[in-house]
Write a protein that holds these residues in place. Structure first.
Motif, mmCIF file in Angstrom:
data_model
loop_
_atom_site.group_PDB
_atom_site.id
_atom_site.type_symbol
_atom_site.label_atom_id
_atom_site.label_comp_id
_atom_site.label_asym_id
_atom_site.label_seq_id
_atom_site.Cartn_x
_atom_site.Cartn_y
_atom_site.Cartn_z
ATOM 1 N N ILE A 60 32.588 34.593 42.176
ATOM 2 C CA ILE A 60 33.749 35.315 41.632
ATOM 3 C C ILE A 60 33.729 35.247 40.107
ATOM 4 O O ILE A 60 33.938 36.264 39.426
ATOM 5 C CB ILE A 60 35.062 34.740 42.203
ATOM 6 N N LEU A 61 33.474 34.075 39.572
ATOM 7 C CA LEU A 61 33.406 33.913 38.120
ATOM 8 C C LEU A 61 32.322 34.805 37.516
ATOM 9 O O LEU A 61 32.538 35.450 36.482
ATOM 10 C CB LEU A 61 33.156 32.448 37.756
ATOM 11 N N SER A 85 38.645 43.771 44.831
ATOM 12 C CA SER A 85 38.265 43.387 46.193
ATOM 13 C C SER A 85 36.788 43.004 46.260
ATOM 14 O O SER A 85 36.416 42.067 46.962
ATOM 15 C CB SER A 85 38.561 44.518 47.177
ATOM 16 N N VAL A 86 35.962 43.690 45.512
ATOM 17 C CA VAL A 86 34.525 43.409 45.504
ATOM 18 C C VAL A 86 34.236 42.100 44.767
ATOM 19 O O VAL A 86 33.339 41.350 45.158
ATOM 20 C CB VAL A 86 33.736 44.592 44.895
ATOM 21 N N VAL A 87 35.015 41.813 43.728
ATOM 22 C CA VAL A 87 34.866 40.554 42.989
ATOM 23 C C VAL A 87 34.934 39.375 43.958
ATOM 24 O O VAL A 87 34.191 38.405 43.828
ATOM 25 C CB VAL A 87 35.943 40.426 41.887
ATOM 26 N N VAL A 88 35.791 39.469 44.944
ATOM 27 C CA VAL A 88 35.964 38.385 45.918
ATOM 28 C C VAL A 88 35.004 38.529 47.099
ATOM 29 O O VAL A 88 34.356 37.567 47.509
ATOM 30 C CB VAL A 88 37.425 38.343 46.427
ATOM 31 N N LEU A 134 33.115 47.296 53.919
ATOM 32 C CA LEU A 134 34.396 47.304 54.626
ATOM 33 C C LEU A 134 35.588 47.407 53.685
ATOM 34 O O LEU A 134 36.558 48.101 53.986
ATOM 35 C CB LEU A 134 34.540 46.041 55.489
ATOM 36 N N VAL A 135 35.541 46.723 52.529
ATOM 37 C CA VAL A 135 36.700 46.701 51.631
ATOM 38 C C VAL A 135 36.656 47.776 50.550
ATOM 39 O O VAL A 135 37.700 48.132 50.007
ATOM 40 C CB VAL A 135 36.905 45.312 50.968
#
Length: 177
Positions: A60-61, A85-88, A134-135
């Motif tokens: 994430i960082l 959402s993609v960051v996570v 999916l996200v």
């Protein structure tokens, strides 16, 4: 072609980092708590809560830092910006793919650290890409073109093996694969 390679490495970096970071942050309580399934461990001692959380947070960082770099350089036309959402989900999907591979390896009777070619190098890629599609299906379709995916499938095993050999040589891993 250079643009495709750079894009592939850029978008996968938040998924590449978690597995390596999990080794650094790992240890502690196993996710499976020692539980068995049909006489075999669910995941094994190598898959810990601390490693999974640390790996995910590291990814994430990385994604956040890459977004800052794109913004600073005003390179949004060339390098993709990661939606929240993609960051996570990119790093979490990478960790999830690794956990699922561990589950399957235990079902195959493979002990911790025993290589399963292909599965070991691409499990996290599959997990990351599945969660992202999916996200954020539209973003996925724009960024992960067939050439980008092809580069990822060729480069990832090479990078994975190289990083594992380096980690083994400096004593962070017990096996060089």
């Amino acid at each position: 072609m250079l643009e495709v390679i750079v894009t592939a490495l850029w978008v996968m970096l938040p998924a590449y980092v978690p597995n390596n970071a999990a080794v650094l942050f790992g240890g502690g309580r196993p996710i499976d708590g020692g539980r068995m399934y049909k006489g075999k461990r669910l995941l094994g001692d190598g898959k810990t809560w601390r490693g999974t959380a640390g790996g995910t947070l590291a990814g994430i960082l990385v994604a956040v830092v890459l977004n800052v770099i794109v913004s600073f350089l005003r390179a949004g036309d060339f390098l993709p910006v990661f939606p929240r959402s993609v960051v996570v989900m990119l790093p979490f999907g990478a960790m999830l793919g690794d956990l699922l591979a561990s589950f399957f390896k235990r079902r195959l009777g493979r002990e911790r650290g025993v290589a399963v070619p292909g599965l070991d190098q691409l499990d996290f890629v599959v997990g990351a890409l599945l969660l992202v599609v999916l996200v954020a299906p539209n973003w996925f379709g724009e960024v992960f073109t067939l050439p980008v995916i092809a580069v990822i499938l060729v480069v990832t095993p090479i990078l994975h093996l190289s990083m594992n050999i380096a980690a083994y040589q400096i004593g962070w891993k017990n096996e060089p694969y």
